[in-house]
Design a protein around this motif. Sequence first.
Motif, short mmCIF file in Angstrom:
data_model
loop_
_atom_site.label_atom_id
_atom_site.label_comp_id
_atom_site.label_asym_id
_atom_site.label_seq_id
_atom_site.Cartn_x
_atom_site.Cartn_y
_atom_site.Cartn_z
N GLN A 102 0.83 -1.21 0.00
CA GLN A 102 0.00 0.00 0.00
C GLN A 102 0.86 1.26 0.00
O GLN A 102 0.69 2.15 -0.82
N ALA A 106 2.25 1.21 -4.16
CA ALA A 106 1.14 1.93 -4.79
C ALA A 106 1.17 3.43 -4.45
O ALA A 106 1.15 4.28 -5.34
N TRP A 122 -6.08 10.37 -4.74
CA TRP A 122 -5.89 9.03 -4.21
C TRP A 122 -5.18 8.97 -2.86
O TRP A 122 -5.55 8.14 -2.00
N MET A 126 -5.93 6.64 0.63
CA MET A 126 -5.05 5.48 0.79
C MET A 126 -4.32 5.55 2.13
O MET A 126 -4.13 4.54 2.81
N GLY A 133 -4.66 0.19 -2.73
CA GLY A 133 -3.96 0.16 -4.00
C GLY A 133 -3.13 -1.10 -4.15
O GLY A 133 -2.81 -1.78 -3.17
N SER A 175 -8.14 -4.00 -4.52
CA SER A 175 -7.70 -2.65 -4.83
C SER A 175 -8.78 -1.79 -5.47
O SER A 175 -9.56 -2.25 -6.31
N VAL A 177 -7.56 0.99 -6.83
CA VAL A 177 -6.74 1.49 -7.94
C VAL A 177 -5.51 0.60 -8.04
O VAL A 177 -4.91 0.21 -7.04
N LEU A 192 -2.91 4.40 -13.86
CA LEU A 192 -3.78 4.14 -12.72
C LEU A 192 -5.07 3.54 -13.25
O LEU A 192 -5.90 4.22 -13.86
N GLU A 194 -8.56 1.89 -12.53
CA GLU A 194 -9.55 1.89 -11.46
C GLU A 194 -10.39 0.62 -11.52
O GLU A 194 -10.62 0.05 -12.58
#
Length: 390
Positions: A102, A106, A122, A126, A133, A175, A177, A192, A194
């Motif tokens: 994470q 990401a 994001w 996060m 992610g 995830s 993303v 990225l 989604e």
Amino acid sequence: MTDALDRLDLLDLDDDLSDDDRLLRDTVRKFANDRLRPNIREWFEEGTLPARELAQEFGALGVLGMHLEGYGCQGALASQYGLVCAEIEAVDSGLRSLVSVQGSLAMYAIHAYGSEEQKQRWLPGMAAGELIGCFGLTEPDSGSDPGSMRTRAVRDGSDWVLNGTKMWITNGSLSDVAVVWARTDEGVRGFLVEKDMPGFTRQDVHHKISLRASVTSELILDDVRVPEANRLPEGNGLKAPLGCLTEARFGIVWGVTGAARDALGATLDYAGSRTQFGKPLAGFQLTQKKLADMAVSLQQTQLTARRLGELKDAGRIQPHQVSFGKFANVSAALAICREARSILGGSGITTEYPVLRHAVNLETVYTYEGTHEVHTLVLGSKLTGIDAFR
């Protein structure tokens, strides 16, 4: 276990921790002991993990992307992040993987290579664990040689169309993303992707023997249309994803010291209470030889982690130094866990004790984010000035 941990610190490394470092470590250790440790045996045996729930708890603890600046991140020292990785991996490598993928893969990719709009969209969620992610680089036929990736991104007007498959992706099916790396006519680029984009599917890898308390997935991209706004503007070339891997390996260098410490601490307690031939196992010379070798090896891994923390905090760390850490620490931690199992005998093969669980997890850590062989060649290249990868 507290007494065992004190005895394992033969070099009094804890004395060098600042008050802030000690408070952080003890806070995360308490969370790990109260929330994670009572459940890890069940999670591992059942091959499940309440990852979304835990992500939010880790977010509330402030450890997701904690070493990044701004956007809801703490901007902590890299060495402080290392202390956190050690405490989490002392429970299980899969839990540390949840945190480090994470934050260091990401989130770091977005933080280092993303646009301001992407960061604002994001990173705060996060950091809080509200959004998850993942990092899509490895493919079924492309592991140690990411330059041979087959995933392609082709321009179509103002969009990109992605096709390909990514494999062994931690947090993949969870995830919101996915940071996906793909080959384009202009070279490797980062996107990225989604979760709800048409053509993007995820499926979990089952029947794992290692990292069972972790979500491992396959990402499938079938004509996934991604807008230009979702391309990482600074994520150009293979150097970008490799930079993310270097960032994540730093956490591994620290994390595995926690796994080794936990295995050795449990073994030290066991050896002191298990009686054979009229005295504790710990009273036999051969057992003491094993314990001494493991304790020295553990402290050497901790010293390596500390040194790399100093270098990273000073902004002077180099990729080959991180390779040194992963090369040395993972193999040492794995050897400690294997030797610890030998002292526990038959008890060591059950999940009643953590040693073999740590060992089988470390078999995966030994391979992922750069195999032991790859880091051997990185160090060989640094020493000789000659690349021997091909």
